[in-house]
Scaffold this motif. Structure first.
Motif, PDB file in Angstrom:
ATOM      1  N   ALA A 235       0.717  -1.405  -0.099  1.00  0.00           N
ATOM      2  CA  ALA A 235       0.113  -0.013   0.070  1.00  0.00           C
ATOM      3  C   ALA A 235       0.978   1.294   0.110  1.00  0.00           C
ATOM      4  O   ALA A 235       2.149   1.268   0.375  1.00  0.00           O
ATOM      5  CB  ALA A 235      -1.070   0.247   1.288  1.00  0.00           C
ATOM      6  N   HIS A 236       0.512   2.110  -0.332  1.00  0.00           N
ATOM      7  CA  HIS A 236       0.987   3.630  -0.389  1.00  0.00           C
ATOM      8  C   HIS A 236       0.466   4.390   0.979  1.00  0.00           C
ATOM      9  O   HIS A 236      -0.516   4.377   0.920  1.00  0.00           O
ATOM     10  CB  HIS A 236       0.628   4.315  -1.786  1.00  0.00           C
ATOM     11  N   PHE A 237       1.495   4.945   1.491  1.00  0.00           N
ATOM     12  CA  PHE A 237       1.193   5.709   2.723  1.00  0.00           C
ATOM     13  C   PHE A 237       1.759   7.288   2.355  1.00  0.00           C
ATOM     14  O   PHE A 237       2.754   7.671   2.502  1.00  0.00           O
ATOM     15  CB  PHE A 237       2.089   5.196   3.873  1.00  0.00           C
ATOM     16  N   LEU A 238       0.500   8.154   2.266  1.00  0.00           N
ATOM     17  CA  LEU A 238       0.737   9.343   1.948  1.00  0.00           C
ATOM     18  C   LEU A 238       0.811  10.265   3.009  1.00  0.00           C
ATOM     19  O   LEU A 238      -0.537  10.331   3.811  1.00  0.00           O
ATOM     20  CB  LEU A 238      -0.235   9.805   0.936  1.00  0.00           C
ATOM     21  N   ASN A 239       1.958  10.987   3.541  1.00  0.00           N
ATOM     22  CA  ASN A 239       1.868  11.707   4.689  1.00  0.00           C
ATOM     23  C   ASN A 239       1.152  13.091   4.328  1.00  0.00           C
ATOM     24  O   ASN A 239       1.388  13.596   3.359  1.00  0.00           O
ATOM     25  CB  ASN A 239       3.295  11.838   5.168  1.00  0.00           C
ATOM     26  N   GLY A 240       0.473  13.638   5.411  1.00  0.00           N
ATOM     27  CA  GLY A 240      -0.394  14.938   5.219  1.00  0.00           C
ATOM     28  C   GLY A 240       0.525  16.045   5.195  1.00  0.00           C
ATOM     29  O   GLY A 240       1.823  15.884   5.259  1.00  0.00           O
ATOM     30  N   LEU A 241       0.053  17.049   4.803  1.00  0.00           N
ATOM     31  CA  LEU A 241       0.665  18.565   4.569  1.00  0.00           C
ATOM     32  C   LEU A 241       0.791  19.317   6.056  1.00  0.00           C
ATOM     33  O   LEU A 241      -0.105  19.053   6.683  1.00  0.00           O
ATOM     34  CB  LEU A 241       0.011  19.332   3.372  1.00  0.00           C
ATOM     35  N   ALA A 242       1.840  20.130   5.947  1.00  0.00           N
ATOM     36  CA  ALA A 242       1.853  21.010   7.033  1.00  0.00           C
ATOM     37  C   ALA A 242       0.778  22.160   6.710  1.00  0.00           C
ATOM     38  O   ALA A 242       0.937  23.049   5.904  1.00  0.00           O
ATOM     39  CB  ALA A 242       3.098  21.811   7.338  1.00  0.00           C
ATOM     40  N   LEU A 243      -0.652  22.093   6.974  1.00  0.00           N
ATOM     41  CA  LEU A 243      -1.831  23.007   6.176  1.00  0.00           C
ATOM     42  C   LEU A 243      -1.765  24.518   6.646  1.00  0.00           C
ATOM     43  O   LEU A 243      -2.584  24.936   6.232  1.00  0.00           O
ATOM     44  CB  LEU A 243      -2.764  21.912   6.548  1.00  0.00           C
ATOM     45  N   GLN A 244      -0.690  24.650   7.642  1.00  0.00           N
ATOM     46  CA  GLN A 244      -0.857  26.167   7.834  1.00  0.00           C
ATOM     47  C   GLN A 244      -0.295  26.994   6.817  1.00  0.00           C
ATOM     48  O   GLN A 244      -0.381  28.017   6.636  1.00  0.00           O
ATOM     49  CB  GLN A 244       0.007  26.266   9.269  1.00  0.00           C
ATOM     50  N   LYS A 245       0.501  26.308   5.719  1.00  0.00           N
ATOM     51  CA  LYS A 245       0.790  26.728   4.590  1.00  0.00           C
ATOM     52  C   LYS A 245      -0.468  27.273   3.503  1.00  0.00           C
ATOM     53  O   LYS A 245       0.118  27.716   2.526  1.00  0.00           O
ATOM     54  CB  LYS A 245       1.854  26.112   3.997  1.00  0.00           C
ATOM     55  N   TYR A 246      -1.418  26.568   4.044  1.00  0.00           N
ATOM     56  CA  TYR A 246      -2.523  26.727   3.021  1.00  0.00           C
ATOM     57  C   TYR A 246      -3.724  27.298   3.784  1.00  0.00           C
ATOM     58  O   TYR A 246      -4.786  26.965   3.913  1.00  0.00           O
ATOM     59  CB  TYR A 246      -3.285  25.189   2.469  1.00  0.00           C
ATOM     60  N   PRO A 247      -3.386  28.700   4.305  1.00  0.00           N
ATOM     61  CA  PRO A 247      -4.531  29.105   5.050  1.00  0.00           C
ATOM     62  C   PRO A 247      -5.653  29.429   4.053  1.00  0.00           C
ATOM     63  O   PRO A 247      -5.847  29.779   2.896  1.00  0.00           O
ATOM     64  CB  PRO A 247      -3.824  30.555   5.296  1.00  0.00           C
ATOM     65  N   PRO A 248      -7.051  29.739   4.897  1.00  0.00           N
ATOM     66  CA  PRO A 248      -8.385  29.830   3.969  1.00  0.00           C
ATOM     67  C   PRO A 248      -8.218  31.363   3.325  1.00  0.00           C
ATOM     68  O   PRO A 248      -7.792  32.213   3.967  1.00  0.00           O
ATOM     69  CB  PRO A 248      -9.450  29.690   4.993  1.00  0.00           C
ATOM     70  N   ARG A 249      -8.560  31.095   2.357  1.00  0.00           N
ATOM     71  CA  ARG A 249      -8.578  32.411   1.392  1.00  0.00           C
ATOM     72  C   ARG A 249      -9.955  32.895   1.234  1.00  0.00           C
ATOM     73  O   ARG A 249     -11.082  32.269   1.621  1.00  0.00           O
ATOM     74  CB  ARG A 249      -7.683  32.378   0.274  1.00  0.00           C
ATOM     75  N   ASP A 250     -10.199  33.551  -0.096  1.00  0.00           N
ATOM     76  CA  ASP A 250     -11.738  34.028  -0.415  1.00  0.00           C
ATOM     77  C   ASP A 250     -12.292  32.896  -1.137  1.00  0.00           C
ATOM     78  O   ASP A 250     -13.621  32.810  -1.260  1.00  0.00           O
ATOM     79  CB  ASP A 250     -11.580  35.129  -1.544  1.00  0.00           C
ATOM     80  N   GLY A 251     -11.406  31.706  -1.726  1.00  0.00           N
ATOM     81  CA  GLY A 251     -12.253  30.697  -2.526  1.00  0.00           C
ATOM     82  C   GLY A 251     -12.911  29.741  -1.642  1.00  0.00           C
ATOM     83  O   GLY A 251     -12.721  29.838  -0.097  1.00  0.00           O
ATOM     84  N   ALA A 252     -12.745  28.464  -2.196  1.00  0.00           N
ATOM     85  CA  ALA A 252     -13.282  27.317  -1.238  1.00  0.00           C
ATOM     86  C   ALA A 252     -12.557  26.808  -0.133  1.00  0.00           C
ATOM     87  O   ALA A 252     -10.945  27.085  -0.424  1.00  0.00           O
ATOM     88  CB  ALA A 252     -13.806  26.188  -2.147  1.00  0.00           C
ATOM     89  N   THR A 253     -13.054  26.312   0.888  1.00  0.00           N
ATOM     90  CA  THR A 253     -12.082  25.961   1.874  1.00  0.00           C
ATOM     91  C   THR A 253     -12.493  24.475   2.280  1.00  0.00           C
ATOM     92  O   THR A 253     -13.523  23.759   1.881  1.00  0.00           O
ATOM     93  CB  THR A 253     -12.455  26.682   3.355  1.00  0.00           C
TER      94      THR A 253
END
Length: 429
Positions: A235-253
């Motif tokens: 199986a493939h084990f994909l580690n998640g992202l440091a999502l503070q680098k993707y702050p919510p903006r005007d678009g979809a969240t």
């Protein structure tokens, strides 16, 4: 209404508990409207008789007096728990008026507005505590008793279906794990054929696909013809992202899926991030998620779309079906937890090398496909019922304040119709 604090420590001692007797409801067993009774402590009949004033009746409502549950959670006592004892950290509320339906009151107390009120009025700067006075002072608006019963019937039908789904899923999960244990760990069909017996619980075609011998393998021995692989090669084990680098903006969240969300199974109240991130990191219902640090868990995520945060693996495979890599990852979960627990000086976690060290047995393709016909529907049904339960919970939580406030009114109440009655409501103009 009558309120009563559970027995004090001077009345119920640690040495009063016995392996089998009359159950006592601790604060940890008090959830939102329901009691979680697995593993609750018990006392002897003699001790229970001494504490007779703390015996429970169906319709009683229990609050946690102290601890993390003392933030407004309350649960209603059913006939199943009648005669049990209120625990030392709980407060009992008993309805003594025919003008109040206990089930309705329980829903009223579980509404967000009531829970918030109790949180705000709990006493104690460090650890919030409820007391009888706080509970008695909670303002309650009561519609006519017929409306109370009708509202409780509708909301109760939704709760009952959610609980039924939970119990069915527990059975499906146990069945899937038992089959996996029998085929991949205990090798029951192989041993049966080796001994000249007919494998139990399999049709002739599927039984014929199992070998009747073992071969030496790195793990000791394995069914002849089965391949040994590392878990990260299956199986493939994909580690998640440091999502503070993707702050919510005007678009979809998207809600951020962290370990906390994985443990509680939903993303309610989660932080948000921008939905503009690589699609591989978007989590959907039915995805297999594995928290590899802190509290190690492996779950079928059914909390809706979200974004995969770091410290979580999203487990996938282009070669094997979901049941295969889900159950194999679960199979190694306990050894992963032990590895993480050994890291006493840091937050417990595993490393990718531990995935390589975990071994997986792969049967020949025809047998794997036969196994998939049996196990895949179980996993699919678990996911479908969890998603349904989430939808029902959302409906219940939407209806609850509207029914309690009178914003929604019943035009006809048919208690036997259960969920169907929900469609017979109309809004006030």
């Amino acid at each position: 209404m009558v309120t009563q604090t559970g027995p004090f420590g001077s009345q119920l001692h640690s040495y009063d508990y016995v392996p089998s007797g009359v159950p006592v409801i601790p604060t940890e067993a008090i959830g939102r409207r329901r009691l979680w009774i697995n593993g609750v402590p018990e006392v002897s009949e003699e001790t229970a008789a001494r504490l007779v004033r703390h015996r429970l009746k169906a319709g009683d409502i229990l609050f946690a007096r102290r601890g993390v549950q003392a933030t407004g959670l309350s649960a209603v006592v059913t006939k199943r728990e009648e005669g049990w004892l209120c625990g030392t950290g709980a407060i009992l509320l008993r309805v003594s008026s025919a003008a109040i339906d206990p089930e309705f009151l329980s829903f009223y107390l579980s509404a967000n507005e009531s829970v918030l009120w109790l949180k705000q009025h709990a006493v104690g700067a460090v650890m919030p505590n409820l007391n009888e006075g706080v509970i008695r002072s909670l303002p309650v608006t009561l519609p006519p008793i017929a409306d109370q019963r009708a509202i409780a019937a509708i909301l109760g039908a939704l709760d009952d279906k959610i609980e039924l789904n939970r119990r069915m899923n527990a059975t499906l999960e146990a069945t899937a794990r038992a089959l996996f244990q029998s085929w991949f760990v205990d090798f029951d069909p192989v041993r049966a054929k080796l001994d000249g017996r007919t494998p139990v619980g399999l049709d002739k075609t599927t039984a014929a696909l199992f070998p009747d011998s073992f071969a030496e393998a790195e793990i000791g021995h394995a069914p002849s013809g089965w391949e040994l692989r590392s878990l990260d090669k299956a199986a493939h084990f994909l580690n998640g992202l440091a999502l503070q680098k993707y702050p919510p903006r005007d678009g979809a969240t998207l809600p951020v899926i962290k370990i906390a969300q994985l443990r509680k199974g939903d993303s309610v109240g989660a932080e948000l991030c921008s939905a503009d991130l690589p699609s591989a990191y978007v989590v959907e219902d039915g995805d297999v998620l594995f928290s590899w640090s802190g509290s190690l868990e492996v779950e079928l995520w059914c909390g809706g779309a979200g974004a995969l945060n770091q410290h979580l693996f999203k487990v996938t495979s282009a070669e094997f079906p979901k049941w295969f890599y889900y159950l194999w990852t679960r199979q190694h979960l306990e050894e992963f937890r032990l590895i993480a627990a050994d890291k006493a000086t840091t937050m417990g976690h595993i490393q990718r090398g531990h995935l390589s060290g975990a071994k997986v047995l792969v049967p020949p393709r025809p047998l794997l496909e036969a196994m998939t016909e049996i196990l895949a529907p179980l996993v699919d049904q678990i996911v479908a019922q969890r998603v349904q339960s989430r939808t029902l919970a959302t409906l219940r939580d939407t209806l609850l304040p509207k029914l309690l406030s009178g914003e929604l009114r019943l035009t006809k109440v048919d208690h036997d119709a259960g969920l169907a009655t929900a469609s017979k409501m109309e809004a006030f103009a």
